[in-house]
Design a protein around this motif. Structure first.
Motif, PDB file in Angstrom:
ATOM      1  N   MET A 253     -64.928  -4.061 -25.848  1.00  0.00           N
ATOM      2  CA  MET A 253     -65.340  -2.784 -26.700  1.00  0.00           C
ATOM      3  C   MET A 253     -64.273  -1.700 -26.528  1.00  0.00           C
ATOM      4  N   HIS A 254     -63.847  -1.140 -27.597  1.00  0.00           N
ATOM      5  CA  HIS A 254     -62.831  -0.037 -27.172  1.00  0.00           C
ATOM      6  C   HIS A 254     -63.541   1.267 -26.495  1.00  0.00           C
ATOM      7  N   PRO A 255     -62.822   1.814 -25.685  1.00  0.00           N
ATOM      8  CA  PRO A 255     -63.452   3.016 -25.045  1.00  0.00           C
ATOM      9  C   PRO A 255     -64.136   3.923 -26.045  1.00  0.00           C
ATOM     10  N   ALA A 256     -63.194   4.338 -26.824  1.00  0.00           N
ATOM     11  CA  ALA A 256     -63.537   5.394 -27.955  1.00  0.00           C
ATOM     12  C   ALA A 256     -64.983   5.009 -28.688  1.00  0.00           C
ATOM     13  N   ASP A 257     -64.895   3.559 -29.207  1.00  0.00           N
ATOM     14  CA  ASP A 257     -66.364   3.166 -29.733  1.00  0.00           C
ATOM     15  C   ASP A 257     -67.404   3.208 -28.535  1.00  0.00           C
ATOM     16  N   GLU A 258     -67.222   2.760 -27.447  1.00  0.00           N
ATOM     17  CA  GLU A 258     -68.182   2.905 -26.458  1.00  0.00           C
ATOM     18  C   GLU A 258     -68.879   4.328 -26.360  1.00  0.00           C
ATOM     19  N   HIS A 259     -67.826   5.279 -26.404  1.00  0.00           N
ATOM     20  CA  HIS A 259     -68.118   6.814 -26.369  1.00  0.00           C
ATOM     21  C   HIS A 259     -69.056   7.181 -27.609  1.00  0.00           C
ATOM     22  N   ALA A 260     -68.851   6.777 -28.643  1.00  0.00           N
ATOM     23  CA  ALA A 260     -69.210   7.094 -29.940  1.00  0.00           C
ATOM     24  C   ALA A 260     -70.798   6.670 -29.657  1.00  0.00           C
ATOM     25  N   GLN A 261     -70.972   5.340 -29.262  1.00  0.00           N
ATOM     26  CA  GLN A 261     -72.087   4.818 -29.255  1.00  0.00           C
ATOM     27  C   GLN A 261     -73.198   5.630 -28.413  1.00  0.00           C
ATOM     28  N   LYS A 262     -72.529   5.913 -27.073  1.00  0.00           N
ATOM     29  CA  LYS A 262     -73.156   6.611 -26.098  1.00  0.00           C
ATOM     30  C   LYS A 262     -73.752   8.074 -26.689  1.00  0.00           C
ATOM     31  N   LEU A 263     -72.785   8.542 -27.544  1.00  0.00           N
ATOM     32  CA  LEU A 263     -73.210   9.977 -28.066  1.00  0.00           C
ATOM     33  C   LEU A 263     -74.223   9.789 -29.047  1.00  0.00           C
ATOM     34  N   THR A 264     -74.186   8.692 -29.711  1.00  0.00           N
ATOM     35  CA  THR A 264     -75.023   8.499 -31.094  1.00  0.00           C
ATOM     36  C   THR A 264     -76.736   8.109 -30.265  1.00  0.00           C
ATOM     37  N   LEU A 265     -76.679   7.400 -29.297  1.00  0.00           N
ATOM     38  CA  LEU A 265     -77.898   7.206 -28.494  1.00  0.00           C
ATOM     39  C   LEU A 265     -78.512   8.437 -27.996  1.00  0.00           C
ATOM     40  N   ALA A 266     -77.598   9.312 -27.199  1.00  0.00           N
ATOM     41  CA  ALA A 266     -78.096  10.429 -26.616  1.00  0.00           C
ATOM     42  C   ALA A 266     -78.878  11.369 -28.106  1.00  0.00           C
ATOM     43  N   LEU A 267     -78.250  11.426 -29.112  1.00  0.00           N
ATOM     44  CA  LEU A 267     -78.715  12.403 -30.193  1.00  0.00           C
ATOM     45  C   LEU A 267     -79.947  11.824 -30.601  1.00  0.00           C
ATOM     46  N   ARG A 268     -80.077  10.389 -30.541  1.00  0.00           N
ATOM     47  CA  ARG A 268     -81.171   9.860 -31.147  1.00  0.00           C
ATOM     48  C   ARG A 268     -82.274   9.889 -30.241  1.00  0.00           C
ATOM     49  N   LYS A 269     -82.213  10.029 -28.994  1.00  0.00           N
ATOM     50  CA  LYS A 269     -83.306  10.015 -27.872  1.00  0.00           C
ATOM     51  C   LYS A 269     -83.265  11.596 -27.590  1.00  0.00           C
ATOM     52  N   TYR A 270     -82.570  12.418 -28.300  1.00  0.00           N
ATOM     53  CA  TYR A 270     -82.692  13.827 -27.991  1.00  0.00           C
ATOM     54  C   TYR A 270     -82.581  14.239 -26.392  1.00  0.00           C
ATOM     55  N   ASP A 271     -81.550  13.319 -25.933  1.00  0.00           N
ATOM     56  CA  ASP A 271     -81.136  13.389 -24.365  1.00  0.00           C
ATOM     57  C   ASP A 271     -80.071  14.677 -24.353  1.00  0.00           C
ATOM     58  N   LEU A 272     -80.462  15.742 -24.174  1.00  0.00           N
ATOM     59  CA  LEU A 272     -79.533  16.850 -24.108  1.00  0.00           C
ATOM     60  C   LEU A 272     -78.708  16.769 -22.725  1.00  0.00           C
ATOM     61  N   ASP A 273     -79.278  16.432 -21.771  1.00  0.00           N
ATOM     62  CA  ASP A 273     -78.457  16.353 -20.479  1.00  0.00           C
ATOM     63  C   ASP A 273     -77.296  15.243 -20.717  1.00  0.00           C
ATOM     64  N   HIS A 274     -77.717  14.190 -21.203  1.00  0.00           N
ATOM     65  CA  HIS A 274     -76.634  13.102 -21.282  1.00  0.00           C
ATOM     66  C   HIS A 274     -75.425  13.465 -22.282  1.00  0.00           C
ATOM     67  N   LEU A 275     -76.022  14.224 -23.466  1.00  0.00           N
ATOM     68  CA  LEU A 275     -75.056  14.450 -24.415  1.00  0.00           C
ATOM     69  C   LEU A 275     -74.015  15.519 -23.848  1.00  0.00           C
ATOM     70  N   ILE A 276     -74.565  16.621 -23.028  1.00  0.00           N
ATOM     71  CA  ILE A 276     -73.590  17.606 -22.461  1.00  0.00           C
ATOM     72  C   ILE A 276     -72.776  16.968 -21.684  1.00  0.00           C
ATOM     73  N   ALA A 277     -72.847  15.959 -20.769  1.00  0.00           N
ATOM     74  CA  ALA A 277     -72.066  15.249 -19.794  1.00  0.00           C
ATOM     75  C   ALA A 277     -71.180  14.594 -20.654  1.00  0.00           C
ATOM     76  N   LEU A 278     -71.514  13.999 -21.726  1.00  0.00           N
ATOM     77  CA  LEU A 278     -70.610  13.201 -22.659  1.00  0.00           C
ATOM     78  C   LEU A 278     -69.291  13.996 -23.298  1.00  0.00           C
ATOM     79  N   LEU A 279     -69.834  15.369 -23.404  1.00  0.00           N
ATOM     80  CA  LEU A 279     -69.032  16.321 -24.342  1.00  0.00           C
ATOM     81  C   LEU A 279     -68.492  17.473 -23.333  1.00  0.00           C
ATOM     82  N   PRO A 280     -67.632  17.257 -22.436  1.00  0.00           N
ATOM     83  CA  PRO A 280     -66.980  18.126 -21.420  1.00  0.00           C
ATOM     84  C   PRO A 280     -66.473  19.414 -22.184  1.00  0.00           C
ATOM     85  N   ASP A 281     -65.781  19.082 -23.430  1.00  0.00           N
ATOM     86  CA  ASP A 281     -65.143  20.326 -24.292  1.00  0.00           C
ATOM     87  C   ASP A 281     -66.219  21.087 -24.818  1.00  0.00           C
TER      88      ASP A 281
END
Length: 282
Positions: free
Chosen positions: A1-29
């Motif tokens: 799996m391409h790293p960008a695709d994996e990152h997008a999947q992690k973001l999607t999962l964090a949003l679906r689970k309302y996992d704010l801590d994980h989402l913030i960690a995934l978006l350093p910008d």
């Protein structure tokens, strides 16, 4: 799996689970200058209400902006509402979040385009231009601190961006600095400061690693405090120095060049600076 695709999947999962801590960690910008606990405090009421209402944050409904008005204003005390500056900060941060999701290709349109926000009430004062000049002169013998202040003054760098800046982001032949997926032209004062920093590391073409030696935000603030003391000036926090820089140089920068991923947030910042400038003149 391409790293960008994996990152997008992690973001999607964090949003679906309302996992704010994980989402913030995934978006350093999201907001490099703010600690994670501050970002969480700004967004937690929105995520908690979205989870309660089973609202899809990745595909928000048509009335999303109307729905937001209540959680944006919520506080820990049900009888109280958040101050206008807090509501504005929350709305700005959420807009940045959706801008990053748009850049990731997870959404097509910005759902918060035109979101109403309260007017920001200035809570700071711009330092006197002489204070800034004295501080710049005082730090000239210290290439690292002087370079940091030049980046703040001319390119509106935050402390988080200063600590993260690496030599690979600086293109001396093209006279550019890579910043938030855009290239900012290097003002002469910034280029000269960076060249001084690069010389001991083999010169502009061979320097590598971190540009500045400060490991933590506190280390940088300590150096700034000592320089202010030596210059016999009041201590001006980095965020206020950034506002002073926007006042002096903001008209020459685009929002991305000034470190803002949201055009409206940049215009708001310049409006605050203009208000502070008028207040300073009165």
């Amino acid at each position: 799996m391409h790293p960008a695709d994996e990152h997008a999947q992690k973001l999607t999962l964090a949003l679906r689970k309302y996992d704010l801590d994980h989402l913030i960690a995934l978006l350093p910008d999201l907001s490099p200058s703010q600690p994670k606990h501050v970002l969480r405090a700004h967004l937690k009421f929105i995520f908690e209400q979205a989870q309660k209402d089973k609202l899809d944050l990745l595909h928000p409904p048509a009335d999303f902006q109307t729905w937001l008005q209540e959680p944006l204003k919520r506080t820990r005390h049900p009888e109280k509402q958040a101050q206008p500056n807090t509501v504005h900060a929350r709305a700005t941060l959420l807009t940045r979040l959706y801008r990053l999701l748009q850049e990731e290709g997870l959404i097509q349109q910005q759902p918060l385009q035109g979101l109403p926000r309260p007017t920001v009430v200035p809570t700071k004062r711009l330092p006197h231009p002489d204070t800034v000049r004295r501080l710049h002169l005082q730090t000239q013998p210290d290439p690292a601190l002087h370079g940091a202040l030049m980046l703040i003054h001319h390119l509106a760098f935050t402390t988080g961006e200063l600590l993260a800046l690496e030599w690979e982001h600086v293109d001396f032949p093209r006279n550019e600095l890579l910043r938030r997926r855009t290239a900012s032209p290097l003002p002469d004062a910034v280029r000269q400061a960076l060249e001084r920093l690069a010389d001991p590391q083999g010169g502009p073409l061979y320097a590598s690693g971190k540009v500045l030696p400060y490991v933590t935000d506190q280390a940088f603030r300590q150096a700034l405090w000592q320089a202010s003391k030596d210059a016999n000036t009041d201590l001006v926090p980095p965020a206020t120095l950034r506002l002073a820089g926007l006042h002096a140089n903001g008209q020459q920068l685009t929002s991305l060049q000034a470190g803002y991923i949201d055009d409206r947030a940049f215009e708001d910042a310049r409006a605050v600076v203009a208000a502070l400038s008028l207040e300073h003149q009165e």
